[in-house]
Write a protein that holds these residues in place. Structure first.
Motif, PDB file in Angstrom:
ATOM      1  N   ASN A 169       0.835  -1.211   0.000  1.00  0.00           N
ATOM      2  CA  ASN A 169       0.000   0.000   0.000  1.00  0.00           C
ATOM      3  C   ASN A 169       0.867   1.257   0.000  1.00  0.00           C
ATOM      4  N   ALA A 170       1.982   1.228   0.712  1.00  0.00           N
ATOM      5  CA  ALA A 170       2.898   2.371   0.730  1.00  0.00           C
ATOM      6  C   ALA A 170       3.545   2.562  -0.641  1.00  0.00           C
ATOM      7  N   LEU A 171       3.810   1.464  -1.349  1.00  0.00           N
ATOM      8  CA  LEU A 171       4.341   1.585  -2.707  1.00  0.00           C
ATOM      9  C   LEU A 171       3.327   2.285  -3.609  1.00  0.00           C
ATOM     10  N   ALA A 172       2.068   1.861  -3.515  1.00  0.00           N
ATOM     11  CA  ALA A 172       1.019   2.485  -4.332  1.00  0.00           C
ATOM     12  C   ALA A 172       0.892   3.968  -4.009  1.00  0.00           C
ATOM     13  N   ALA A 173       0.938   4.311  -2.725  1.00  0.00           N
ATOM     14  CA  ALA A 173       0.827   5.717  -2.315  1.00  0.00           C
ATOM     15  C   ALA A 173       1.992   6.543  -2.851  1.00  0.00           C
ATOM     16  N   ALA A 174       3.163   5.893  -3.013  1.00  0.00           N
ATOM     17  CA  ALA A 174       4.339   6.590  -3.532  1.00  0.00           C
ATOM     18  C   ALA A 174       4.386   6.587  -5.064  1.00  0.00           C
ATOM     19  N   GLY A 175       3.390   5.979  -5.693  1.00  0.00           N
ATOM     20  CA  GLY A 175       3.351   5.948  -7.145  1.00  0.00           C
ATOM     21  C   GLY A 175       4.200   4.867  -7.779  1.00  0.00           C
ATOM     22  N   VAL A 176       4.611   3.867  -6.993  1.00  0.00           N
ATOM     23  CA  VAL A 176       5.411   2.762  -7.528  1.00  0.00           C
ATOM     24  C   VAL A 176       4.456   1.684  -8.049  1.00  0.00           C
ATOM     25  N   ARG A 177       4.519   1.424  -9.337  1.00  0.00           N
ATOM     26  CA  ARG A 177       3.661   0.411  -9.953  1.00  0.00           C
ATOM     27  C   ARG A 177       4.168  -0.980  -9.592  1.00  0.00           C
ATOM     28  N   VAL A 178       3.249  -1.826  -9.134  1.00  0.00           N
ATOM     29  CA  VAL A 178       3.553  -3.222  -8.823  1.00  0.00           C
ATOM     30  C   VAL A 178       2.636  -4.086  -9.672  1.00  0.00           C
ATOM     31  N   GLU A 179       3.225  -5.044 -10.362  1.00  0.00           N
ATOM     32  CA  GLU A 179       2.441  -5.994 -11.154  1.00  0.00           C
ATOM     33  C   GLU A 179       2.879  -7.401 -10.813  1.00  0.00           C
ATOM     34  N   ARG A 180       1.908  -8.279 -10.749  1.00  0.00           N
ATOM     35  CA  ARG A 180       2.200  -9.697 -10.550  1.00  0.00           C
ATOM     36  C   ARG A 180       2.302 -10.340 -11.929  1.00  0.00           C
ATOM     37  N   GLU A 181       3.463 -10.926 -12.170  1.00  0.00           N
ATOM     38  CA  GLU A 181       3.733 -11.502 -13.480  1.00  0.00           C
ATOM     39  C   GLU A 181       4.110 -12.963 -13.323  1.00  0.00           C
ATOM     40  N   TRP A 182       3.728 -13.738 -14.321  1.00  0.00           N
ATOM     41  CA  TRP A 182       3.954 -15.174 -14.312  1.00  0.00           C
ATOM     42  C   TRP A 182       5.430 -15.472 -14.551  1.00  0.00           C
ATOM     43  N   ALA A 183       5.999 -16.297 -13.675  1.00  0.00           N
ATOM     44  CA  ALA A 183       7.381 -16.772 -13.839  1.00  0.00           C
ATOM     45  C   ALA A 183       7.303 -18.255 -14.185  1.00  0.00           C
ATOM     46  N   ALA A 184       7.465 -18.566 -15.453  1.00  0.00           N
ATOM     47  CA  ALA A 184       7.305 -19.942 -15.919  1.00  0.00           C
ATOM     48  C   ALA A 184       8.261 -20.906 -15.212  1.00  0.00           C
ATOM     49  N   VAL A 185       9.480 -20.448 -14.941  1.00  0.00           N
ATOM     50  CA  VAL A 185      10.471 -21.320 -14.306  1.00  0.00           C
ATOM     51  C   VAL A 185      10.027 -21.772 -12.913  1.00  0.00           C
TER      52      VAL A 185
END
Length: 121
Positions: free
Chosen positions: A64-80
């Motif tokens: 939530n603090a990352l979002a408030a600071a404008g840091v984009r977080v995305e969950r991405e698939w790691a095939a390995v």
């Protein structure tokens, strides 16, 4: 409700973050994002990528603090790993890091989850 992400980091990178106000590791420059893990992913990440390295710290990051600071977080698939991993697409403000623990392998070179992060804690 806080959602936490975790980042294993070389102590030198965390010390640099203390001076600059932002945590930025080599993966940000190389890949465009900072790798983070969910709590249940920390040990396998440590085993795969941090064996024999040190000194290390484990950073607990408030998403939530990352979002408030404008840091984009995305969950991405790691095939390995056959899992989604959260990636932060900018330096992480030190204010978003709530708790920091030394993180070292035990005497046989294996990592263990810190008592404060175990389900039974």
């Amino acid at each position: 409700m806080a959602n936490f992400l975790y980042r294993l980091a070389d102590l030198a990178d965390w010390e640099q973050a203390q001076r600059t106000g932002f945590f930025a590791s080599a993966d940000l420059a190389a890949e465009g994002f900072i790798h983070t893990s969910e709590r249940q992913q920390v040990l396998e990440t440590a085993r795969r990528y941090y064996a024999g390295r040190g000194p290390l710290v484990l950073l607990e990051i408030d998403e939530n603090a990352l979002a408030a600071a404008g840091v984009r977080v995305e969950r991405e698939w790691a095939a390995v790993r056959q899992e989604h991993f959260a990636h932060a697409f900018a330096p992480i403000p030190v204010e978003a890091v709530g708790r920091i623990w030394p993180f070292s392998p035990g005497p046989h070179g294996t990592f263990a989850l810190l008592p404060a992060l175990r389900d039974d804690a």
